[in-house]
Design an enzyme around this catalytic site. Structure first.
Site, PDB file in Angstrom:
ATOM      1  N   LYS A  63      31.872  22.203  42.608  1.00 50.19           N
ATOM      2  CA  LYS A  63      31.890  22.868  41.299  1.00 50.19           C
ATOM      3  C   LYS A  63      32.066  21.823  40.187  1.00 50.19           C
ATOM      4  O   LYS A  63      31.420  21.891  39.141  1.00 50.19           O
ATOM      5  CB  LYS A  63      33.012  23.921  41.273  1.00 50.19           C
ATOM      6  CG  LYS A  63      32.704  25.095  42.196  1.00 50.19           C
ATOM      7  CD  LYS A  63      33.902  25.998  42.486  1.00 50.19           C
ATOM      8  CE  LYS A  63      33.506  27.069  43.508  1.00 50.19           C
ATOM      9  NZ  LYS A  63      34.627  27.912  43.955  1.00 50.19           N
ATOM     10  N   GLN A  78      41.011  28.210  42.824  1.00 50.80           N
ATOM     11  CA  GLN A  78      40.275  28.220  44.089  1.00 50.80           C
ATOM     12  C   GLN A  78      41.012  29.054  45.144  1.00 50.80           C
ATOM     13  O   GLN A  78      42.213  28.896  45.341  1.00 50.80           O
ATOM     14  CB  GLN A  78      40.082  26.767  44.581  1.00 50.80           C
ATOM     15  CG  GLN A  78      39.289  26.640  45.857  1.00 50.80           C
ATOM     16  CD  GLN A  78      37.819  27.092  45.699  1.00 50.80           C
ATOM     17  OE1 GLN A  78      37.197  26.856  44.683  1.00 50.80           O
ATOM     18  NE2 GLN A  78      37.293  27.763  46.709  1.00 50.80           N
ATOM     19  N   ASP A  99      35.695  33.622  37.386  1.00 49.99           N
ATOM     20  CA  ASP A  99      35.447  34.126  38.744  1.00 49.99           C
ATOM     21  C   ASP A  99      35.321  35.651  38.738  1.00 49.99           C
ATOM     22  O   ASP A  99      34.963  36.252  39.753  1.00 49.99           O
ATOM     23  CB  ASP A  99      36.595  33.699  39.680  1.00 49.99           C
ATOM     24  CG  ASP A  99      36.129  32.720  40.736  1.00 49.99           C
ATOM     25  OD1 ASP A  99      34.904  32.520  40.869  1.00 49.99           O
ATOM     26  OD2 ASP A  99      36.989  32.157  41.441  1.00 49.99           O
TER      27      ASP A  99
END
Ligand code: NAP
Length: 286
Positions: A53, A97, A119
């Site tokens: 990412k 994460q 997200d």
């Protein structure tokens, strides 16, 4: 007959080209998009995904603030880090994460500002998705829909079967296909006789984390098959589909690696650029 692969890397590359132009426009008006990545602990797979990412950010000239936190950080300490990032004007978007260590409840994600939640897992953003008024759509489900659309297949009126009902993949994927007017069936670990459902799927999405679980006998002739699973096995990444046997039955299939994975990263970049654009508009009042 052998199924055609759906190339997620090629599609992601096209998306980066467009996003590169959008970042350029933002930079011209003095907005530097910035993603804060928060990694708790040192799980090698999570470290690998965060690195991917960050590399994509670099490619697009998106600034990264990298937070690597000790695995024994407390829930309250992690919330404090997130709250600090919420208040940091330089940071447009925050990625925590997953998975988090067992002692941390995933409700910590509720403390991410919904405006920076790239997200798409904050309850507000998931609620908006459910209502069809979405802002940030979870990256993997968003990438799956894009991949299927890129094939030119009409989703409307198709029967989509989703294996897996996680909040991050299965459920939002089902909602997105429903919004495209598909008929959707969700299966999970308590579904008896899975093949009864999977063999009816025009589009089959598998997100269960069980390597090579779905074989050709579980797939309808000429189906589109999307393999979300990633498990490291024998030094390489494998999906939830038995690629060789499903390829003999399906019409289109996503490979692992090179299918859903690159699209997940591309959708995170898209959401990050969107966050910067939205915050600029709010400030600018336009
Ligand atoms: P998860 O939270 O562990 O959820 C797994 C789901 O699969 C659960 O709903 C579970 O059912 C269901 N399941 C497990 N075994 C099953 C079985 N034998 N038959 C039917 N359903 C079964 O996993 P996740 O986060 O959704 O991730 C799934 C996979 O996708 C993992 O391999 C993960 O690494 C991968 N992934 C890939 C990407 C990417 O970018 N490519 C992104 C995210 C995740 P219950 O609810 O009944 O337990």
């Amino acid at each position: 007959m052998t199924a055609q692969p759906i190339d997620g890397t090629a599609l992601a590359t096209k998306i980066y080209k467009k996003l590169g132009d959008e970042v350029k426009t933002l930079l011209q008006v003095g907005v530097q998009p910035c993603l804060a990545t928060v990694l708790v602990g040192d799980d090698p797979a999570s470290r690998h995904y965060v690195h991917k990412k960050q590399e994509a950010c670099k490619l697009l000239r998106i600034e990264v603030l990298d937070f690597q936190l000790n695995s024994n950080i407390s829930q309250d300490e992690l919330v404090s880090v997130i709250e600090e990032l919420n208040g940091n004007e330089k940071v447009n978007s925050i990625l925590v994460q997953l998975p988090l260590p067992n002692h941390i409840d995933e409700t910590v994600l509720h403390s991410i500002s919904p405006d920076k939640d790239v997200d798409g897992l904050h309850p507000l953003n998931l609620g908006l998705l459910l209502q069809g008024k979405e802002r940030f759509v979870p990256c993997t489900p968003k990438g799956i829909i894009r991949l299927v659309k890129s094939t030119g297949i009409l989703i409307e009126s198709k029967h989509v079967v989703v294996l897996g009902r996680s909040n991050i993949v299965g459920k939002p994927t089902a909602i997105l296909f429903l919004r495209e007017n598909a008929t959707v069936t969700i299966c999970h670990s308590k579904t008896p006789n899975l093949a009864l459902f999977t063999t009816q799927a025009d589009i089959l999405v598998v997100a269960i984390g069980k390597p090579r679980f779905v074989g050709g006998s579980m797939v309808k002739e000429r189906a589109v098959v999307v393999d979300v699973g990633i498990t490291k096995s024998g030094g390489k990444f494998v999906g939830d589909i038995n690629f060789e046997s499903v390829s003999k039955v399906a019409r289109l299939i996503t490979p692992v690696p090179g299918g859903v994975g690159p699209m997940t990263v591309a959708m995170l970049m898209e959401n990050t650029v969107l966050a910067a654009q939205m915050q600029f508009k709010n400030k600018d009042g336009s």
